[in-house]
Design a protein around this motif. Structure first.
Motif, mmCIF file in Angstrom:
data_model
loop_
_atom_site.group_PDB
_atom_site.id
_atom_site.type_symbol
_atom_site.label_atom_id
_atom_site.label_comp_id
_atom_site.label_asym_id
_atom_site.label_seq_id
_atom_site.Cartn_x
_atom_site.Cartn_y
_atom_site.Cartn_z
ATOM 1 N N LEU A 85 122.231 49.804 155.655
ATOM 2 C CA LEU A 85 120.720 49.938 155.150
ATOM 3 C C LEU A 85 120.052 50.459 156.302
ATOM 4 N N MET A 86 118.981 51.383 156.190
ATOM 5 C CA MET A 86 118.177 51.464 157.163
ATOM 6 C C MET A 86 116.758 51.022 156.486
ATOM 7 N N VAL A 87 116.050 50.104 156.956
ATOM 8 C CA VAL A 87 114.851 49.578 156.215
ATOM 9 C C VAL A 87 113.744 49.310 157.342
ATOM 10 N N TYR A 88 112.477 49.000 156.558
ATOM 11 C CA TYR A 88 111.443 48.655 157.296
ATOM 12 C C TYR A 88 111.352 47.003 157.414
ATOM 13 N N GLY A 89 110.773 46.345 158.352
ATOM 14 C CA GLY A 89 110.687 45.182 158.503
ATOM 15 C C GLY A 89 109.635 44.525 157.505
ATOM 16 N N HIS A 90 109.951 44.470 156.349
ATOM 17 C CA HIS A 90 109.436 43.948 155.207
ATOM 18 C C HIS A 90 109.114 42.396 155.123
ATOM 19 N N PRO A 91 107.962 41.943 154.879
ATOM 20 C CA PRO A 91 107.624 40.596 154.974
ATOM 21 C C PRO A 91 108.697 39.768 154.115
ATOM 22 N N ALA A 92 109.130 40.455 152.960
ATOM 23 C CA ALA A 92 109.939 39.586 152.167
ATOM 24 C C ALA A 92 111.453 39.514 152.691
ATOM 25 N N SER A 93 111.682 40.179 153.380
ATOM 26 C CA SER A 93 113.224 40.303 153.857
ATOM 27 C C SER A 93 113.545 38.884 154.556
ATOM 28 N N THR A 94 114.780 38.585 154.796
ATOM 29 C CA THR A 94 115.179 37.263 155.106
ATOM 30 C C THR A 94 116.230 37.359 156.235
ATOM 31 N N SER A 95 116.819 36.459 156.918
ATOM 32 C CA SER A 95 117.883 36.333 157.884
ATOM 33 C C SER A 95 118.995 36.164 157.225
ATOM 34 N N ASP A 96 118.919 35.551 155.852
ATOM 35 C CA ASP A 96 120.233 35.531 155.258
ATOM 36 C C ASP A 96 120.621 36.587 154.378
ATOM 37 N N GLY A 97 120.107 37.868 154.598
ATOM 38 C CA GLY A 97 120.825 39.135 154.171
ATOM 39 C C GLY A 97 119.921 39.701 153.062
ATOM 40 N N ARG A 98 119.038 38.767 152.474
ATOM 41 C CA ARG A 98 118.091 39.332 151.441
ATOM 42 C C ARG A 98 117.100 40.215 151.932
ATOM 43 N N ASP A 99 116.909 41.396 151.547
ATOM 44 C CA ASP A 99 116.120 42.371 151.968
ATOM 45 C C ASP A 99 114.818 42.820 150.822
ATOM 46 N N GLY A 100 113.665 43.116 151.522
ATOM 47 C CA GLY A 100 112.465 43.295 150.668
ATOM 48 C C GLY A 100 112.654 44.659 149.779
ATOM 49 N N TYR A 101 113.486 45.454 150.210
ATOM 50 C CA TYR A 101 113.785 46.784 149.399
ATOM 51 C C TYR A 101 115.053 46.585 148.558
ATOM 52 N N PHE A 102 115.831 46.092 149.240
ATOM 53 C CA PHE A 102 117.380 46.265 148.468
ATOM 54 C C PHE A 102 117.773 44.685 147.849
ATOM 55 N N GLY A 103 116.957 43.947 147.854
ATOM 56 C CA GLY A 103 116.905 42.440 146.942
ATOM 57 C C GLY A 103 118.298 41.906 147.666
ATOM 58 N N GLU A 104 119.378 41.368 146.939
ATOM 59 C CA GLU A 104 120.426 40.771 147.249
ATOM 60 C C GLU A 104 121.698 41.556 147.645
ATOM 61 N N LEU A 105 121.532 42.890 147.570
ATOM 62 C CA LEU A 105 122.519 43.898 148.104
ATOM 63 C C LEU A 105 123.606 43.538 149.181
ATOM 64 N N MET A 106 122.951 43.294 150.188
ATOM 65 C CA MET A 106 123.700 42.749 151.607
ATOM 66 C C MET A 106 124.577 41.389 151.253
ATOM 67 N N GLN A 107 123.863 40.557 150.515
ATOM 68 C CA GLN A 107 124.571 39.361 150.081
ATOM 69 C C GLN A 107 125.743 39.503 149.137
#
Length: 533
Positions: free
Chosen positions: A160-182
């Motif tokens: 994933l190439m993403v912006y540093g969205h405020p809703a993104s977290t260090s457990d893999g949750r992403d502000g654009y892709f939700g739980e996809l990394m998890q």
């Protein structure tokens, strides 16, 4: 001649002030400007499509037809409105402080122009500001690339190439892709250069997130002070010459071109080092993305742009402004709903490029209670000038209470007093609301999906793009009509059982897990003539 054009000193007002025959502002001017803006779409797309491809892919926002980051559409909207006024029998006075816009308007039919404002003071001020801004960026990126050294991601694979969205977290949750990394432990995440290093380090605690800054060259970073958006003289000439020249000069007054250049530089070096198999990113067809598509394809990887938000009047999402056609578009565009799929198809993308993949970013909205006596929820946009107009319009309606939700990326500063208070959270966290006012933000769509009374705010002398699909239209209000329009929509109450499944579709996990079936799964190249205006 029915339009008298006069130069004024820049200062307190906007670019243009129009006075009617009675000496006041004509009624309905905001709506007329918005209509002229909408009609200017084909003009802008044609100008962009005729530019050299490298001029679009490497620098400025004008060439991508992105109305949320370039005011070129606003200027052509003004030009269209003045042309219409010039054809009427009444006499209008137009006061203009912008030297380039003045010169363009002076050449329109029906316009009688005085002496134009001087170009020299603005050009000097802009040049000095540009050198200072790019110098600051050069030093900051030099420090960032040194601070982000030493990263050790796995080569190849899915990213994933993403912006540093405020809703993104260090457990893999992403502000654009939700739980996809998890859900997909093989995915790694690379952060766009807009993400500051401290924030990037927070997210990198998962061991799967990395910063593009770390792939940049310190020497190249220092050269950013010279990175401006430029065009050959032949690309400037034409009926919109003054407005294109304005875009060039004003763009050079900021560091936007330098930041785009830094992003392209870093992503190219990252591609050369990592050679990813497939990259997903929140796609908006900006200049750096167009360059990325070409570079990733050349490296043998697959590009998947995710239509993560809405389409509406975001003209940059269509292929019409890509001079090199499919070469600078993703191999696939994953759509978050059937509505977005249809809109991108209508914008000119071939069906083979589009995939209905579902919405990670917008789950089904949490219900919000409606009450006629509750406060009005105001969703402020990214554009601070429009946000301030919304705030002032709310202050002018003293018999209603308003809670202001500022945009997370550009938080509006204001004083809580009288009928104005700060929202304690997003719309979903409100105990109850009587209505929602928004401008150019998906909060309006969320409110519509919930069946709440909604008003789209129409600013004065600016454009807040309409991001809603045609099947989700809502009433519009300017400053003057806000009180009456609020009374009208609140009296009508909430709507039960609104059908919204067409807007954001459920996530198709099979598509996300299995695509691409191979790294050679590219669509057949679509000839440029099929995707340009």
């Amino acid at each position: 001649m029915t339009v008298r054009l006069k130069a004024i000193s820049p200062g307190g007002g906007g670019l243009l002030d129009i006075l009617g025959p009675d000496g006041g502002s004509p009624e309905g001017l905001s709506a007329e400007l918005e209509a002229c803006f909408a009609r200017s779409r084909e003009v802008w797309l044609k100008l962009a499509a005729d530019l050299p491809a490298d001029a679009v892919n490497d620098r400025g926002h004008f060439g991508t037809c992105a109305p949320n980051v370039s005011d070129f559409g606003l200027l052509t909207g003004w030009a269209g409105l003045v042309t219409e006024l010039g054809a009427r029998d009444e006499v209008y006075d137009v006061h203009c402080a912008d030297p380039w816009l003045f010169r363009h308007l002076a050449g329109l039919p029906g316009v009688s122009a005085g002496s134009p404002p001087s170009l020299l003071p603005v050009r000097l001020k802009t040049a000095v500001r540009g050198w200072l801004a790019r110098g600051r960026v050069a030093v900051t990126m030099f420090r960032n690339c040194l601070a982000a050294r030493g990263q050790k991601p796995s080569a190849g694979g899915r990213w994933l190439m993403v912006y540093g969205h405020p809703a993104s977290t260090s457990d893999g949750r992403d502000g654009y892709f939700g739980e996809l990394m998890q859900q997909q432990p093989d995915l790694q995440r690379i952060l766009h250069v807009d993400c500051a290093v401290p924030r990037g380090r927070e997210l990198a605690a998962d061991g799967r997130t990395f910063l593009l800054h770390g792939y940049g060259s310190p020497l190249y970073a220092l050269s950013l002070i010279f990175r401006e958006w430029r065009l050959r003289e032949s690309s400037v000439k034409g009926p919109y010459e003054w407005l294109v020249r304005r875009a060039l000069v004003l763009d050079s007054g900021y560091a936007g071109a330098a930041m785009i250049a830094w992003q392209i530089h870093c992503q190219r070096r990252w591609l050369a080092t990592i050679s990813p198999d497939v990259v997903f990113w929140p796609w908006e067809n900006h200049g750096w993305e167009r360059s990325f598509c070409r570079d990733l394809r050349a490296s043998g990887g697959t590009s998947v742009g995710y239509q993560h938000s809405v389409v509406g009047q975001q003209w940059n999402l269509g292929p019409g402004s890509n001079p090199d056609g499919a070469a600078s578009l993703p191999d696939r565009i994953f759509c978050n709903g059937a509505s977005g799929f249809r809109q991108l198809l209508e914008a000119g993308h071939p069906e083979a490029r589009l995939v209905l993949a579902g919405a990670w970013r917008f789950p089904k909205p949490e219900p919000v209670t409606w009450s006629a006596d509750a406060p009005v929820f105001v969703a402020a946009p990214f554009d601070l000038a429009v946000a301030r107009q919304m705030l002032e319009a709310c202050r002018a309606v003293p018999d209603r209470r308003f809670v202001i939700r500022v945009h997370p990326m550009t938080p509006l500063e204001f004083t809580e007093e009288g009928n104005i208070a700060a929202a304690t959270g997003p719309l979903s966290s409100q105990k109850s609301v009587s209505a929602v006012i928004y401008a150019a933000t998906t909060v309006g769509l969320e409110a519509w999906m919930l069946g709440l009374p909604v008003l789209r705010f129409q600013p004065e002398a600016r454009i807040a793009i309409d991001i809603l699909p045609d099947d989700a239209s809502v009433p519009v209000s300017d400053h003057a009509g806000l009180a009456d329009n609020l009374n009208r929509v609140i009296s009508a109450g909430a709507v039960e059982g609104r059908q919204t499944g067409d807007i954001f579709s459920p996530v198709d996990r099979t598509v996300w897990e299995e695509y691409p079936l191979s790294t050679r799964d590219h669509p057949v190249d679509v000839p440029a003539k099929e995707v340009t205006v």
